[in-house]
Scaffold this active site. Structure first.
Site, PDB file in Angstrom:
ATOM      1  N   HIS A   1      -3.179  12.747   1.142  1.00  0.00           N
ATOM      2  CA  HIS A   1      -2.401  13.924   1.527  1.00  0.00           C
ATOM      3  C   HIS A   1      -1.620  14.470   0.331  1.00  0.00           C
ATOM      4  O   HIS A   1      -1.543  15.691   0.127  1.00  0.00           O
ATOM      5  CB  HIS A   1      -1.425  13.563   2.647  1.00  0.00           C
ATOM      6  CG  HIS A   1      -2.088  13.261   3.960  1.00  0.00           C
ATOM      7  ND1 HIS A   1      -3.080  14.049   4.497  1.00  0.00           N
ATOM      8  CD2 HIS A   1      -1.886  12.249   4.850  1.00  0.00           C
ATOM      9  CE1 HIS A   1      -3.460  13.544   5.659  1.00  0.00           C
ATOM     10  NE2 HIS A   1      -2.750  12.453   5.895  1.00  0.00           N
TER      11      HIS A   1
ATOM     12  N   HIS B   1      -4.068   6.400   2.177  1.00  0.00           N
ATOM     13  CA  HIS B   1      -4.148   7.542   3.097  1.00  0.00           C
ATOM     14  C   HIS B   1      -3.100   8.595   2.729  1.00  0.00           C
ATOM     15  O   HIS B   1      -3.420   9.798   2.621  1.00  0.00           O
ATOM     16  CB  HIS B   1      -3.927   7.054   4.530  1.00  0.00           C
ATOM     17  CG  HIS B   1      -4.011   8.142   5.556  1.00  0.00           C
ATOM     18  ND1 HIS B   1      -5.175   8.451   6.217  1.00  0.00           N
ATOM     19  CD2 HIS B   1      -3.059   9.005   6.033  1.00  0.00           C
ATOM     20  CE1 HIS B   1      -4.953   9.451   7.049  1.00  0.00           C
ATOM     21  NE2 HIS B   1      -3.676   9.804   6.961  1.00  0.00           N
ATOM     22  N   GLU B   2      -1.876   8.154   2.533  1.00  0.00           N
ATOM     23  CA  GLU B   2      -0.805   9.086   2.171  1.00  0.00           C
ATOM     24  C   GLU B   2      -1.032   9.678   0.785  1.00  0.00           C
ATOM     25  O   GLU B   2      -0.681  10.838   0.535  1.00  0.00           O
ATOM     26  CB  GLU B   2       0.551   8.381   2.233  1.00  0.00           C
ATOM     27  CG  GLU B   2       0.933   7.892   3.616  1.00  0.00           C
ATOM     28  CD  GLU B   2       0.976   9.010   4.642  1.00  0.00           C
ATOM     29  OE1 GLU B   2       1.384  10.141   4.283  1.00  0.00           O
ATOM     30  OE2 GLU B   2       0.595   8.758   5.801  1.00  0.00           O
TER      31      GLU B   2
END
Length: 351
Positions: A21, A17-18
């Site tokens: 980003h 998920h990170e």
């Protein structure tokens, strides 16, 4: 072993998920101060041209520190200086990566089988009373139940089981290439004799098809959408009161469930496949939940960004950024409170 695998799955999903980003921010020309895999004390650090890369002790996620993500910054390459679409793109990327991860896991699992189950009816149990042109026929493919599209045998079971005590169902089947509607069709659970045993089923035998290169991708896509449907239905059940808050599980409960699924499998290979299938569901679950317009989540930030943009466009004045920060701060506190409640509930269930 399965508990360890479950913990690693959660760590990977948060790190992925990170990573979403991070990649989106870099591609949009936004400065990233640090990208970390894992949490806790740093085991390894490397300073890049502008980003500090770190590997930390605890394999339970990671984080991506983006310049200007939590407020205004003087840096020309900060996130708050970028156009709205670029900021939305960065926020959306994390959930996209979780969904993509779930899809790829299912893709690998589906590819391990030479066949896949279909919603095509290949036969009926002895005594099935609804055969014929006005009912169901061998070769019919069920494509819709009560207005819901059906592409997987799991979806057939899901929608049929949710009808509660209803004695009829609205179905659509494809027969000889044409759609046939069966409104108020009395397909219910009945007792049948199957291999010398009395079973309670719908009386249908479904067929299988040989796996092909294209069907692998199609089945993986349908399974991913099935996960999304399950998440939305779960949220709807919470809102309508059909499901209680006590039925929810947090991270501890999910890890315990994964361990139980793996331990109850017939073989280690089956256990790992089942664990990773559940991991794929959790990945898609995280993707959907994180996009909800709740303060503190990416979806909440997306929502407030759009609202701020609309207000600025209509009034010519940008709202005070401190108000937005207070809203997300309060939302984060509430989310942490919910996590604490679920943690206590999960531990109590285990005890």
């Amino acid at each position: 072993m399965y508990i360890i695998v479950a913990i690693l799955i959660f760590g990977v999903l948060i790190a992925v998920h990170e990573l979403g980003h991070f990649l989106a921010a870099k591609s949009a020309g936004v400065k990233v101060n640090e990208f970390s895999i894992g949490m806790g004390p740093a085991l390894f650090k490397k300073q890049g041209e502008e980003t500090l890369y770190s590997l930390r002790l605890l394999p339970i996620g990671g984080y991506c520190a983006i310049e200007g993500e939590n407020g205004e910054s003087e840096d020309a390459r900060s996130m708050d200086k970028k156009p709205l679409l670029a900021r939305l793109y960065i926020l959306f990327a994390g959930s996209f990566m979780n969904f993509l991860t779930g899809f790829l896991i299912v893709l690998v699992i589906v590819s391990t089988s030479p066949y896949y189950s279909t919603t095509r009816i290949d036969g009926f149990m002895d005594g099935f009373p609804l055969q014929g042109e006005d009912g169901l026929m061998v070769g019919d493919r069920i494509v819709q139940i009560d207005g819901h599209s059906v592409n997987l045998i799991n979806e057939f079971s899901l929608y049929m089981d949710r009808r509660a005590d209803s004695e009829t169902v609205d179905m659509v089947v494809v027969r000889d290439g044409a759609k046939v509607r069966l409104d108020d069709f009395p397909l219910v659970l009945r007792e049948y004799e199957d291999n010398g045993q009395t079973v309670t089923k719908y009386g249908l035998y479904f067929g299988v098809s040989e796996q092909t290169f294209f069907s692998v991708f199609k089945q993986a896509w349908y399974n991913s959408l099935y996960f999304v449907k399950m998440v939305w239905m779960g949220l709807g059940d919470l809102v309508t009161g059909r499901a209680a808050l006590s039925q929810m599980s947090g991270v501890v409960g999910a890890v315990a469930a994964i361990g139980e699924v793996g331990a109850s499998s017939a073989t280690v290979a089956d256990g790992l496949l089942n664990v990773f299938y559940l991991g794929a569901f959790i990945a898609v679950n995280l993707s959907v939940m994180n996009l909800l317009p709740i303060p503190g989540l990416d979806g909440g930030h997306i929502f407030t960004m759009i609202v701020v943009a609309v207000i600025t466009r209509l009034t010519g004045r940008k709202p005070n950024p401190k108000v937005e920060a207070y809203i997300h701060g309060a939302g984060l506190v509430l989310l942490l409170g919910l996590m604490a409640v679920l943690l206590v509930s999960d531990v109590a269930k285990l005890i």
